[in-house]
Scaffold this motif. Structure first.
Motif, PDB file in Angstrom:
ATOM      1  N   SER A 156      46.160  50.225  22.347  1.00 17.27           N
ATOM      2  CA  SER A 156      45.963  50.640  21.078  1.00 17.27           C
ATOM      3  C   SER A 156      44.709  49.752  20.704  1.00 17.27           C
ATOM      4  O   SER A 156      43.791  50.415  19.611  1.00 17.27           O
ATOM      5  CB  SER A 156      46.968  50.118  20.147  1.00 17.27           C
ATOM      6  N   GLY A 157      44.303  48.543  21.038  1.00 16.16           N
ATOM      7  CA  GLY A 157      42.950  47.908  20.450  1.00 16.16           C
ATOM      8  C   GLY A 157      41.692  48.695  21.004  1.00 16.16           C
ATOM      9  O   GLY A 157      40.941  49.034  20.448  1.00 16.16           O
ATOM     10  N   LEU A 158      41.951  49.082  22.374  1.00 14.88           N
ATOM     11  CA  LEU A 158      40.720  50.133  22.905  1.00 14.88           C
ATOM     12  C   LEU A 158      40.684  51.367  22.260  1.00 14.88           C
ATOM     13  O   LEU A 158      39.530  51.696  22.024  1.00 14.88           O
ATOM     14  CB  LEU A 158      41.208  50.351  24.247  1.00 14.88           C
ATOM     15  N   SER A 159      41.675  51.848  21.798  1.00 16.54           N
ATOM     16  CA  SER A 159      41.881  53.106  21.041  1.00 16.54           C
ATOM     17  C   SER A 159      41.175  53.047  19.769  1.00 16.54           C
ATOM     18  O   SER A 159      40.370  53.764  19.297  1.00 16.54           O
ATOM     19  CB  SER A 159      43.200  53.641  21.176  1.00 16.54           C
ATOM     20  N   ALA A 160      41.479  51.831  19.121  1.00 12.55           N
ATOM     21  CA  ALA A 160      40.875  51.527  17.872  1.00 12.55           C
ATOM     22  C   ALA A 160      39.407  51.207  17.698  1.00 12.55           C
ATOM     23  O   ALA A 160      38.922  51.838  16.922  1.00 12.55           O
ATOM     24  CB  ALA A 160      41.451  50.400  17.123  1.00 12.55           C
ATOM     25  N   GLY A 161      39.063  50.610  18.964  1.00 13.46           N
ATOM     26  CA  GLY A 161      37.516  50.222  18.967  1.00 13.46           C
ATOM     27  C   GLY A 161      36.823  51.644  19.165  1.00 13.46           C
ATOM     28  O   GLY A 161      35.625  51.967  18.778  1.00 13.46           O
ATOM     29  N   ALA A 162      37.209  52.448  20.200  1.00  7.70           N
ATOM     30  CA  ALA A 162      36.600  53.895  20.337  1.00  7.70           C
ATOM     31  C   ALA A 162      36.625  54.644  18.977  1.00  7.70           C
ATOM     32  O   ALA A 162      35.751  55.395  18.632  1.00  7.70           O
ATOM     33  CB  ALA A 162      37.236  54.453  21.572  1.00  7.70           C
ATOM     34  N   GLY A 163      37.846  54.737  18.232  1.00  4.56           N
ATOM     35  CA  GLY A 163      37.881  55.401  17.080  1.00  4.56           C
ATOM     36  C   GLY A 163      36.720  54.733  15.938  1.00  4.56           C
ATOM     37  O   GLY A 163      36.148  55.475  15.355  1.00  4.56           O
ATOM     38  N   TYR A 164      36.570  53.555  15.848  1.00  6.44           N
ATOM     39  CA  TYR A 164      35.501  52.885  15.266  1.00  6.44           C
ATOM     40  C   TYR A 164      34.089  53.355  15.573  1.00  6.44           C
ATOM     41  O   TYR A 164      33.481  53.616  14.617  1.00  6.44           O
ATOM     42  CB  TYR A 164      35.746  51.373  15.187  1.00  6.44           C
ATOM     43  N   ALA A 165      33.887  53.486  16.907  1.00 10.28           N
ATOM     44  CA  ALA A 165      32.916  53.894  17.490  1.00 10.28           C
ATOM     45  C   ALA A 165      32.325  55.535  16.778  1.00 10.28           C
ATOM     46  O   ALA A 165      31.208  55.570  16.564  1.00 10.28           O
ATOM     47  CB  ALA A 165      32.589  53.754  18.930  1.00 10.28           C
ATOM     48  N   LEU A 166      33.338  56.195  16.850  1.00  9.45           N
ATOM     49  CA  LEU A 166      33.305  57.486  16.664  1.00  9.45           C
ATOM     50  C   LEU A 166      32.874  57.701  15.225  1.00  9.45           C
ATOM     51  O   LEU A 166      32.113  58.376  14.697  1.00  9.45           O
ATOM     52  CB  LEU A 166      34.495  58.331  16.868  1.00  9.45           C
ATOM     53  N   GLY A 167      33.610  56.740  14.355  1.00 16.55           N
ATOM     54  CA  GLY A 167      33.326  56.728  12.784  1.00 16.55           C
ATOM     55  C   GLY A 167      31.924  56.280  12.563  1.00 16.55           C
ATOM     56  O   GLY A 167      31.179  57.084  11.955  1.00 16.55           O
ATOM     57  N   VAL A 168      31.348  55.329  13.184  1.00 17.42           N
ATOM     58  CA  VAL A 168      30.077  54.959  13.109  1.00 17.42           C
ATOM     59  C   VAL A 168      29.111  55.971  13.512  1.00 17.42           C
ATOM     60  O   VAL A 168      28.199  56.381  12.875  1.00 17.42           O
ATOM     61  CB  VAL A 168      29.682  53.634  13.887  1.00 17.42           C
ATOM     62  N   ALA A 169      29.284  56.650  14.431  1.00 24.89           N
ATOM     63  CA  ALA A 169      28.496  57.736  14.923  1.00 24.89           C
ATOM     64  C   ALA A 169      28.621  58.895  13.995  1.00 24.89           C
ATOM     65  O   ALA A 169      27.400  59.204  13.715  1.00 24.89           O
ATOM     66  CB  ALA A 169      29.098  58.298  16.491  1.00 24.89           C
ATOM     67  N   ALA A 170      29.790  59.075  13.425  1.00 22.30           N
ATOM     68  CA  ALA A 170      29.775  60.282  12.407  1.00 22.30           C
ATOM     69  C   ALA A 170      29.232  60.157  11.135  1.00 22.30           C
ATOM     70  O   ALA A 170      28.308  60.661  10.505  1.00 22.30           O
ATOM     71  CB  ALA A 170      31.372  60.523  12.193  1.00 22.30           C
ATOM     72  N   HIS A 171      29.301  58.549  10.644  1.00 24.93           N
ATOM     73  CA  HIS A 171      28.301  57.987   9.738  1.00 24.93           C
ATOM     74  C   HIS A 171      26.858  58.301   9.918  1.00 24.93           C
ATOM     75  O   HIS A 171      26.222  58.664   9.027  1.00 24.93           O
ATOM     76  CB  HIS A 171      28.862  56.608   9.238  1.00 24.93           C
ATOM     77  N   TRP A 172      26.291  57.698  10.903  1.00 24.25           N
ATOM     78  CA  TRP A 172      25.095  57.930  11.437  1.00 24.25           C
ATOM     79  C   TRP A 172      24.403  59.169  11.342  1.00 24.25           C
ATOM     80  O   TRP A 172      23.404  59.584  10.583  1.00 24.25           O
ATOM     81  CB  TRP A 172      24.896  57.614  12.880  1.00 24.25           C
TER      82      TRP A 172
END
Length: 127
Positions: A17-33
């Motif tokens: 779940s931590g790996l999944s949360a980290g990947a989700g955060y990365a997708l959110g940062v990319a979407a914000h960018w």
């Protein structure tokens, strides 16, 4: 947090779940960018800032409330699924208290991933 074909213990679930949360955060940062480069970004940003309390900028108040609540709810909901799987596989059944230990592991793994990514980004900017 959903069941797999093989029952998971709390430590494995926390890491996954931590790996999944980290990947989700990365997708959110990319979407914000990507959104920041959009023509509509000023209007979207103004709407979010208008909804946020003055003491907490840019809608972060919503994440402070919803994310911990969703984490606890999903951990509690996942226990019966894992119990059923463990029973079908003839393994030891997890307890709710034991399963809630996955939460801190999840947060720690996600924090390490995010810190490492931000560190790499800072190093790249520095170079």
């Amino acid at each position: 947090m959903t069941p797999s074909l093989i029952p998971r213990d709390w430590l494995f679930q926390g890491v996954v779940s931590g790996l999944s949360a980290g990947a989700g955060y990365a997708l959110g940062v990319a979407a914000h960018w990507l959104l920041r480069r959009s023509r509509r970004w000023p209007a979207i940003s103004a709407r979010v800032r208008g909804a946020a309390p003055a003491w907490l900028p840019e809608g972060r108040w919503l994440a402070l409330v919803l994310v911990p609540a969703a984490l606890v709810v999903m951990l509690v909901v996942a226990v019966p699924w894992q119990r059923d799987l463990a029973t079908l596989m003839g393994m030891d059944r997890p307890t709710t208290g034991g399963w809630l230990r996955a939460g801190p592991v999840l947060v720690a793994v996600a924090a390490v991933l995010i810190a490492a990514a931000r560190g790499l980004r800072g190093l790249a900017r520095l170079l």
